[in-house]
Design a protein around this motif. Structure first.
Motif, mmCIF file in Angstrom:
data_model
loop_
_atom_site.group_PDB
_atom_site.id
_atom_site.type_symbol
_atom_site.label_atom_id
_atom_site.label_comp_id
_atom_site.label_asym_id
_atom_site.label_seq_id
_atom_site.Cartn_x
_atom_site.Cartn_y
_atom_site.Cartn_z
ATOM 1 N N PHE A 322 0.781 -0.723 0.072
ATOM 2 C CA PHE A 322 0.138 -0.337 0.389
ATOM 3 C C PHE A 322 1.062 0.939 -0.069
ATOM 4 C CE2 PHE A 322 -2.199 3.473 1.488
ATOM 5 C CZ PHE A 322 -3.724 3.470 2.029
ATOM 6 N N GLN A 325 2.574 1.572 -3.331
ATOM 7 C CA GLN A 325 1.130 2.554 -4.814
ATOM 8 C C GLN A 325 1.254 3.674 -3.974
ATOM 9 O OE1 GLN A 325 -2.526 0.708 -3.296
ATOM 10 N NE2 GLN A 325 -3.402 1.752 -4.880
ATOM 11 N N GLN A 328 3.673 7.117 -5.774
ATOM 12 C CA GLN A 328 3.724 6.718 -7.034
ATOM 13 C C GLN A 328 2.058 7.646 -7.318
ATOM 14 O OE1 GLN A 328 3.449 3.102 -8.139
ATOM 15 N NE2 GLN A 328 5.154 2.408 -7.753
ATOM 16 N N CYS A 329 1.705 8.517 -5.735
ATOM 17 C CA CYS A 329 0.074 8.892 -6.208
ATOM 18 C C CYS A 329 0.146 11.030 -6.621
ATOM 19 C CB CYS A 329 -1.491 8.509 -5.471
ATOM 20 S SG CYS A 329 -1.521 6.584 -5.796
ATOM 21 N N LEU A 386 -6.859 5.097 -2.988
ATOM 22 C CA LEU A 386 -6.615 4.767 -1.640
ATOM 23 C C LEU A 386 -7.168 4.307 -0.083
ATOM 24 C CD1 LEU A 386 -3.364 6.887 -2.242
ATOM 25 C CD2 LEU A 386 -3.301 4.614 -2.337
#
Length: 413
Positions: A322, A325, A328-329, A386
């Motif tokens: 998580f 992830q 990268q946002c 998310l």
């Protein structure tokens, strides 16, 4: 005229003529002991498969959970942040321990039992453990004997119930017998220590069960016996693990969740001990004392503890994926802070979870921002996948969108 005075019937295990010859039916227990070894191997295999960083996170989380659980069994509620701080310090992850000497003492005992499992367990070491649990020399506001065996004339009893209507669950040997009984116990503990590469005479998990029952039956200290007895369990289990190399890097885990499992099943734990410590027949006979039911309960608890630890490992892997992830946002600092807090709270299914989910009001308090900004940040996190939302409008609650994780209900404790 002479009076015929009948001797009192023995009631407790230490009054049995065969004490302390504790035995169990190894043949009947073989399938459950094999299952325990298999679940232990699965846990070690999972830890071997993840990276060092994740293994450290798992190790810290397991230690925190065990410290909180072993205190909670005795009715003590430790401060979570103090425990995390102390564990991180003991594992070399931070420079400073917590400011709670009581917490630090408990964690230090756990660390010595686990990391120094190869060192001889003697009476001086046990006395230092007990002293560490009570750094001020008191239990609550009551002064107790610390760093030495109990020597009071009064009976050492395990009781419950209101004053005047107490129920005596167990009475330990008188203080005058404790030194000799501890000498026997410590000699047995060293004599049965598993040796790497050698065929054991006693299964390591069963040895931990017998050690716990024996120690708790002597109840050698004025206070702290339960926590010390569970530290001995950890020590015995780690000795067993190192003697039986499962092909995994066993340095990455040394806790198997026994205190946590005992806390979850506290009534059954106490019932199991109480039953094993009492003599059920009026005239006990035989050269040994069969405690198979206690060993069976302990082994089953060990299996469940290993399975819970396996879930903690998988949760650590979920957190890592998580965070990758989220990185990268293109999130702002506020969003990272809130997501970290929600991840730290863990999965509600395991007793964690951010209470009632995240809301704009909570977000604003955590980040020190306005409710309007909080709403925009949460909407952005939801759009990026998310977070997941539950409810509608002002009643919307958000949880981290980790597959399989549940949100803690508003009524959770």
């Amino acid at each position: 005229m002479a009076t015929n005075t009948l001797a009192p019937q023995p009631r407790y295990i230490w009054q049995h003529p065969a004490w302390p010859a504790l035995v169990f039916d190894a043949v009947a227990m073989a399938p459950e002991l094999d299952l325990a070894r298999m679940e232990q191997g699965k846990l070690l295999g999972l830890l071997e498969a993840i990276g060092l960083g994740q293994a450290q996170e798992v190790r810290r989380e397991l230690w925190v959970q065990e410290a909180i659980a072993t205190a909670a069994i005795e009715g003590e509620k430790l401060n979570l942040e103090s425990v995390r701080s102390s564990v991180a310090h003991r594992l070399g992850l931070t420079d400073a321990p917590s400011h709670d000497r009581h917490v630090d003492g408990l964690v230090l005992v756990m660390q010595d039992a686990i990391e120094n499992h190869q060192s001889t367990l003697d009476l001086d070491r046990l006395c230092r453990w007990q002293s560490a649990l009570f750094p001020g020399g008191t239990s609550g506001i009551t002064r107790i004997a610390v760093g030495r065996l109990r020597n009071h004339a009064d009976a050492m009893q395990i009781v419950s119930g209101p004053l005047g209507r107490e129920v005596v669950h167990y009475e330990a040997p008188p203080s005058s017998q404790v030194t000799g009984q501890m000498e026997q116990f410590l000699a047995w503990f060293e004599a049965t220590r598993p040796t790497q590469g050698a065929a054991p005479n006693l299964h390591g998990v069963a040895r931990a069960a017998l050690a716990h029952l024996w120690f708790e039956s002597i109840h050698p200290f004025e206070d702290g016996n339960g926590r010390l007895g569970r530290a001995l369990v950890d020590m015995a289990l780690v000795q067993d693990m190192y003697a039986h190399d499962h092909g995994a890097d066993v340095s990455q885990v040394r806790v198997f969740g026994m205190a946590g499992q005992m806390l979850k099943t506290r009534a059954a734990y106490y019932d199991g001990l109480n039953t094993a410590q009492r003599i059920r027949q009026p005239k006990p006979r035989g050269a040994t004392i069969d405690v198979t039911p206690w060993v069976r309960w302990f082994v089953q608890a060990f299996v469940q503890g290993c399975r819970t630890c396996q879930t903690v490992v998988r949760q650590a892997v979920d957190k890592s994926a998580f965070r990758l992830q989220a990185a990268q946002c293109g999130l702002n600092a506020r969003q990272h802070k809130v997501l970290d807090r929600m991840l730290e709270a863990g999965n509600a299914e395991l007793g964690g979870g951010f209470l009632g989910g995240m809301t704009p009001d909570k977000y604003a308090r955590v980040t020190g921002t306005s409710k309007a900004t909080a709403t925009r940040d949460l909407t952005d996190l939801l759009a990026k996948g998310l977070l997941r939302g539950q409810g509608a409008g002002k009643a919307t609650r958000y949880a981290v969108n980790v597959p399989g994780w549940q949100q803690a209900a508003e009524t959770s404790n």
